[in-house]
Design a protein around this motif. Structure first.
Motif, PDB file in Angstrom:
ATOM      1  N   UNK A 196       0.799  -1.313  -0.030  1.00  0.00           N
ATOM      2  CA  UNK A 196       0.036   0.056  -0.107  1.00  0.00           C
ATOM      3  C   UNK A 196       0.785   1.195   0.064  1.00  0.00           C
ATOM      4  N   UNK A 197       0.414   2.253  -0.379  1.00  0.00           N
ATOM      5  CA  UNK A 197       0.800   3.623  -0.395  1.00  0.00           C
ATOM      6  C   UNK A 197       0.287   4.347   0.748  1.00  0.00           C
ATOM      7  N   UNK A 198       0.905   4.810   1.727  1.00  0.00           N
ATOM      8  CA  UNK A 198       0.567   5.457   2.975  1.00  0.00           C
ATOM      9  C   UNK A 198       0.860   6.935   2.998  1.00  0.00           C
ATOM     10  N   UNK A 199      -0.076   7.901   3.450  1.00  0.00           N
ATOM     11  CA  UNK A 199       0.177   9.383   3.648  1.00  0.00           C
ATOM     12  C   UNK A 199      -0.145   9.525   5.112  1.00  0.00           C
ATOM     13  N   UNK A 200       0.536  10.030   6.041  1.00  0.00           N
ATOM     14  CA  UNK A 200       0.628  10.500   7.424  1.00  0.00           C
ATOM     15  C   UNK A 200       1.018  11.788   7.873  1.00  0.00           C
ATOM     16  N   UNK A 201       0.138  12.467   8.393  1.00  0.00           N
ATOM     17  CA  UNK A 201       0.366  13.968   9.003  1.00  0.00           C
ATOM     18  C   UNK A 201       0.810  13.911  10.367  1.00  0.00           C
ATOM     19  N   UNK A 202       1.895  14.512  10.675  1.00  0.00           N
ATOM     20  CA  UNK A 202       2.132  14.550  12.180  1.00  0.00           C
ATOM     21  C   UNK A 202       2.657  15.633  12.523  1.00  0.00           C
ATOM     22  N   UNK A 203       2.767  15.870  14.009  1.00  0.00           N
ATOM     23  CA  UNK A 203       2.945  17.118  14.708  1.00  0.00           C
ATOM     24  C   UNK A 203       4.262  16.635  15.870  1.00  0.00           C
ATOM     25  N   UNK A 204       5.302  17.372  16.016  1.00  0.00           N
ATOM     26  CA  UNK A 204       6.207  16.869  16.998  1.00  0.00           C
ATOM     27  C   UNK A 204       5.505  17.183  18.343  1.00  0.00           C
ATOM     28  N   UNK A 205       5.909  16.583  19.289  1.00  0.00           N
ATOM     29  CA  UNK A 205       5.384  16.923  20.627  1.00  0.00           C
ATOM     30  C   UNK A 205       6.318  17.144  21.679  1.00  0.00           C
ATOM     31  N   UNK A 206       6.330  18.298  22.576  1.00  0.00           N
ATOM     32  CA  UNK A 206       7.424  18.239  23.957  1.00  0.00           C
ATOM     33  C   UNK A 206       6.980  17.220  24.720  1.00  0.00           C
ATOM     34  N   UNK A 207       7.891  17.025  25.517  1.00  0.00           N
ATOM     35  CA  UNK A 207       7.699  16.042  27.038  1.00  0.00           C
ATOM     36  C   UNK A 207       6.371  16.578  27.686  1.00  0.00           C
ATOM     37  N   UNK A 208       6.258  17.859  27.680  1.00  0.00           N
ATOM     38  CA  UNK A 208       4.996  18.257  28.540  1.00  0.00           C
ATOM     39  C   UNK A 208       3.850  18.325  27.815  1.00  0.00           C
ATOM     40  N   UNK A 209       3.490  17.814  26.679  1.00  0.00           N
ATOM     41  CA  UNK A 209       2.503  17.753  25.812  1.00  0.00           C
ATOM     42  C   UNK A 209       1.812  16.357  25.954  1.00  0.00           C
ATOM     43  N   UNK A 210       2.422  15.298  26.401  1.00  0.00           N
ATOM     44  CA  UNK A 210       1.748  14.059  26.479  1.00  0.00           C
ATOM     45  C   UNK A 210       2.147  13.523  27.829  1.00  0.00           C
ATOM     46  N   UNK A 211       1.458  12.488  28.394  1.00  0.00           N
ATOM     47  CA  UNK A 211       1.800  11.460  29.461  1.00  0.00           C
ATOM     48  C   UNK A 211       0.974  10.284  29.438  1.00  0.00           C
ATOM     49  N   UNK A 212       1.477   9.316  30.231  1.00  0.00           N
ATOM     50  CA  UNK A 212       0.692   8.075  30.282  1.00  0.00           C
ATOM     51  C   UNK A 212       0.547   7.639  31.647  1.00  0.00           C
TER      52      UNK A 212
END
Length: 212
Positions: A196-212
């Motif tokens: 398949x041919x895939x296109x994905x759009x992304x944004x960089x995240x800083x450490x403070x912008x995500x958590x688990x």
């Protein structure tokens, strides 16, 4: 840099599921929507909600240069992390990608035309603005894409592995307020599956912008 890191002949990593910044299969990843909403209509990246349920995990071995860790949702949203070791310690370059398009190369010449797009200085598509080549810079008119194997696991005991061969190139464009939006264009071929041919759009995240 990436032509040194990826190679089709590389032996796949031994089965293992490191937990990277507390993220692994069966856990929730929370992201700050302001990471992309602050750009308003200028961004093509869009994601409803701020919680991602991780159902699969991928691993790419870069040899002496570290590892790529990937975490997937049921909707094929992908959170990607680069790290210096297999356990994910000292992780860096955290990026959130969403699917934009997926096509099967059915017509004669589709594969060749896609490879030409991967090598070009600029990538665009239906409903998209122009993105400039990010890997290797955009000085050269054409640039060979990078290729690698990814091992993907669907459960934490790593009993079964799906291997996917990918040839890809990363593009980017600048957004207002010193922002950046990424475009990952991929030729993807799972073992025993269809290309398949895939296109994905992304944004960089800083450490403070995500958590688990």
């Amino acid at each position: 840099m990436f032509d040194r890191l990826f190679g089709r002949g590389r032996t796949p990593a031994a089965p293992a599921l490191p937990m990277v910044r507390n993220i692994t299969i069966g856990r929730s990843l929370r992201v700050d929507p302001l990471a992309w909403r602050r750009f308003g209509d200028a961004a093509r990246f869009s994601l409803d909600g701020d919680t991602l349920e991780i159902v699969a995990q991928g691993l790419i071995d870069l040899g002496a240069d570290g590892f790529v860790h990937r975490f997937y949702t049921d909707d094929d949203v992908m959170f990607q992390v680069l790290s210096g070791d297999r356990d994910g310690a000292g992780s860096e370059d955290h990026t959130l990608f969403v699917p934009w398009s997926s096509d099967y190369p059915a017509a004669p010449g589709d594969k060749r035309r896609w490879r030409d797009r991967l090598q070009a200085r600029t990538f665009t598509g239906e409903g998209l603005p122009d993105y400039r080549r990010f890997w290797f810079g955009d000085e050269a008119e054409t640039q060979a894409p990078v290729s690698f194997w990814e091992s993907v696991y669907d459960n934490r005991d790593a009993a079964t592995t799906r291997r996917i061969y990918q040839t890809c190139m990363l593009f980017a464009r600048e957004l207002p307020g010193e922002g950046r939006e990424l475009l990952l264009a991929i030729e993807q071929e799972p073992e025993g599956g269809d290309m398949t041919h895939e296109v994905m759009i992304g944004v960089p995240l800083d450490i403070a912008e995500f958590s688990a």
